[in-house]
Scaffold this motif. Sequence first.
Motif, mmCIF file in Angstrom:
data_model
loop_
_atom_site.group_PDB
_atom_site.id
_atom_site.type_symbol
_atom_site.label_atom_id
_atom_site.label_comp_id
_atom_site.label_asym_id
_atom_site.label_seq_id
_atom_site.Cartn_x
_atom_site.Cartn_y
_atom_site.Cartn_z
ATOM 1 N N ALA A 108 0.855 -1.188 0.000
ATOM 2 C CA ALA A 108 0.000 0.000 0.000
ATOM 3 C C ALA A 108 0.888 1.235 0.000
ATOM 4 O O ALA A 108 1.772 1.380 0.855
ATOM 5 N N VAL A 109 0.666 2.121 -0.941
ATOM 6 C CA VAL A 109 1.492 3.310 -1.119
ATOM 7 C C VAL A 109 0.627 4.559 -0.930
ATOM 8 O O VAL A 109 -0.435 4.684 -1.544
ATOM 9 N N GLY A 110 1.074 5.459 -0.058
ATOM 10 C CA GLY A 110 0.404 6.752 0.076
ATOM 11 C C GLY A 110 -0.716 6.804 1.095
ATOM 12 O O GLY A 110 -1.276 7.876 1.333
ATOM 13 N N TYR A 111 -1.054 5.655 1.673
ATOM 14 C CA TYR A 111 -2.133 5.656 2.658
ATOM 15 C C TYR A 111 -1.937 4.500 3.634
ATOM 16 O O TYR A 111 -1.124 3.606 3.415
ATOM 17 N N ASP A 112 -2.712 4.524 4.726
ATOM 18 C CA ASP A 112 -2.638 3.503 5.755
ATOM 19 C C ASP A 112 -3.776 2.514 5.538
ATOM 20 O O ASP A 112 -4.941 2.838 5.783
ATOM 21 N N PRO A 113 -3.478 1.289 5.066
ATOM 22 C CA PRO A 113 -4.545 0.337 4.785
ATOM 23 C C PRO A 113 -5.296 -0.120 6.030
ATOM 24 O O PRO A 113 -6.412 -0.637 5.923
ATOM 25 N N ASP A 114 -4.700 0.080 7.218
ATOM 26 C CA ASP A 114 -5.393 -0.280 8.451
ATOM 27 C C ASP A 114 -6.534 0.696 8.755
ATOM 28 O O ASP A 114 -7.419 0.396 9.563
ATOM 29 N N LYS A 115 -6.507 1.866 8.119
ATOM 30 C CA LYS A 115 -7.538 2.874 8.352
ATOM 31 C C LYS A 115 -8.605 2.890 7.258
ATOM 32 O O LYS A 115 -9.620 3.576 7.398
ATOM 33 N N SER A 116 -8.350 2.163 6.183
ATOM 34 C CA SER A 116 -9.312 2.138 5.089
ATOM 35 C C SER A 116 -9.130 0.872 4.271
ATOM 36 O O SER A 116 -8.010 0.540 3.882
ATOM 37 N N SER A 117 -10.227 0.171 4.010
ATOM 38 C CA SER A 117 -10.176 -1.040 3.197
ATOM 39 C C SER A 117 -10.247 -0.727 1.709
ATOM 40 O O SER A 117 -10.076 -1.622 0.875
ATOM 41 N N THR A 118 -10.485 0.535 1.367
ATOM 42 C CA THR A 118 -10.532 0.968 -0.029
ATOM 43 C C THR A 118 -9.600 2.156 -0.218
ATOM 44 O O THR A 118 -9.190 2.808 0.754
ATOM 45 N N LEU A 119 -9.257 2.465 -1.462
ATOM 46 C CA LEU A 119 -8.376 3.593 -1.728
ATOM 47 C C LEU A 119 -9.050 4.903 -1.333
ATOM 48 O O LEU A 119 -10.224 5.121 -1.644
ATOM 49 N N PRO A 120 -8.333 5.799 -0.649
ATOM 50 C CA PRO A 120 -8.879 7.128 -0.346
ATOM 51 C C PRO A 120 -9.239 7.870 -1.623
ATOM 52 O O PRO A 120 -8.621 7.675 -2.670
ATOM 53 N N GLN A 121 -10.228 8.747 -1.520
ATOM 54 C CA GLN A 121 -10.719 9.471 -2.681
ATOM 55 C C GLN A 121 -10.297 10.940 -2.693
ATOM 56 O O GLN A 121 -10.551 11.652 -3.661
ATOM 57 N N SER A 122 -9.666 11.413 -1.612
ATOM 58 C CA SER A 122 -9.249 12.817 -1.549
ATOM 59 C C SER A 122 -8.019 12.938 -0.658
ATOM 60 O O SER A 122 -7.743 12.067 0.179
ATOM 61 N N ASP A 124 -7.527 14.846 1.793
ATOM 62 C CA ASP A 124 -7.826 15.050 3.208
ATOM 63 C C ASP A 124 -8.529 13.857 3.849
ATOM 64 O O ASP A 124 -8.995 13.935 4.982
ATOM 65 N N ALA A 125 -8.586 12.740 3.145
ATOM 66 C CA ALA A 125 -9.180 11.530 3.716
ATOM 67 C C ALA A 125 -8.333 11.066 4.905
ATOM 68 O O ALA A 125 -7.102 11.185 4.888
ATOM 69 N N PRO A 126 -8.963 10.564 5.967
ATOM 70 C CA PRO A 126 -8.226 10.186 7.183
ATOM 71 C C PRO A 126 -7.116 9.164 6.952
ATOM 72 O O PRO A 126 -6.114 9.166 7.681
ATOM 73 N N ALA A 127 -7.259 8.296 5.951
ATOM 74 C CA ALA A 127 -6.252 7.242 5.734
ATOM 75 C C ALA A 127 -5.021 7.738 4.989
ATOM 76 O O ALA A 127 -3.999 7.053 4.963
ATOM 77 N N VAL A 128 -5.093 8.919 4.369
ATOM 78 C CA VAL A 128 -3.952 9.445 3.623
ATOM 79 C C VAL A 128 -2.845 9.861 4.588
ATOM 80 O O VAL A 128 -3.096 10.537 5.585
ATOM 81 N N LYS A 136 4.657 16.186 1.967
ATOM 82 C CA LYS A 136 3.470 16.308 1.110
ATOM 83 C C LYS A 136 2.597 15.077 1.314
ATOM 84 O O LYS A 136 3.098 13.996 1.605
ATOM 85 N N PRO A 137 1.289 15.221 1.142
ATOM 86 C CA PRO A 137 0.401 14.084 1.405
ATOM 87 C C PRO A 137 0.521 12.990 0.363
ATOM 88 O O PRO A 137 0.942 13.221 -0.770
ATOM 89 N N ALA A 138 0.157 11.776 0.787
ATOM 90 C CA ALA A 138 0.175 10.589 -0.067
ATOM 91 C C ALA A 138 1.616 10.281 -0.502
ATOM 92 O O ALA A 138 2.565 10.508 0.252
ATOM 93 N N SER A 139 1.803 9.774 -1.713
ATOM 94 C CA SER A 139 3.149 9.535 -2.250
ATOM 95 C C SER A 139 3.370 10.479 -3.422
ATOM 96 O O SER A 139 2.432 10.787 -4.169
ATOM 97 N N THR A 140 4.603 10.920 -3.572
ATOM 98 C CA THR A 140 4.920 11.888 -4.626
ATOM 99 C C THR A 140 5.745 11.233 -5.718
ATOM 100 O O THR A 140 6.811 10.667 -5.450
#
Length: 223
Positions: A108-122, A124-128, A136-140
């Motif tokens: 999983a790149v750019g987000y915490d899969p323990d906080k979301s079972s699906t890819l974040p959509q924004s 500012d999503a909590p899992a990012v 910078k947020p997510a992966s660059t």
Amino acid sequence: MAAATEGYDFSGTWQMVLETATRAAVPVLGTTSIRTHQTMVATVKHLDTGEFVVNHDVCTLTAETRPALATTHFPDAFVRAIPNKTYPLELSPEGGRLRARMNLQPLAVGYDPDKSSTLPQSLDAPAVVDWDNDGKPASTIEIEVPLLGTVEVYQVQVATAVLDGWVQSADEISGGAAVVGLQQRTLGASNRLFIQNPTLSADPSASTFRMTRAATGTRCPSG
């Protein structure tokens, strides 16, 4: 397992090269073929159970895009953020040869899969998360585009690489690779034209891996 590996001791240090091919329908750039080249240093251990287990560290990650409408670059921070992976080296005799399979487990790149079972959509999503610790947020990743210069793209992604090949000798294992469960989403970019989400499809027919013996103590080059 003992019969399958008789005469072989895979313990030690190896260099791994993984090449994966993906097709992407990109709204701005059109349909492209992306080939990534990844080098790793791996340590193989022989467990008391008779099984072998692999632990690898990613050294380099590059990408080639065709047609060459743009150049994708993975910053050093991105490569450093890729975690080490540990997984079994599964061996089985088939047709007088020794088959080798390795499931590199989901990345999983750019987000915490323990906080979301699906890819974040924004963004500012909590899992990012600031996955690569670059502020910078997510992966660059960076895309070099003629006339536009370097564009930063902020992405989340999850995928699993599965390697399926053959023992060529006590010093080489090689074969095909498949990227399964590939999902990717662009959440932001330094140029809004690049906030796009292409349709991705893995191309296992053009994806390969190769493991070769390396000197004991070999590590990824520093810097």
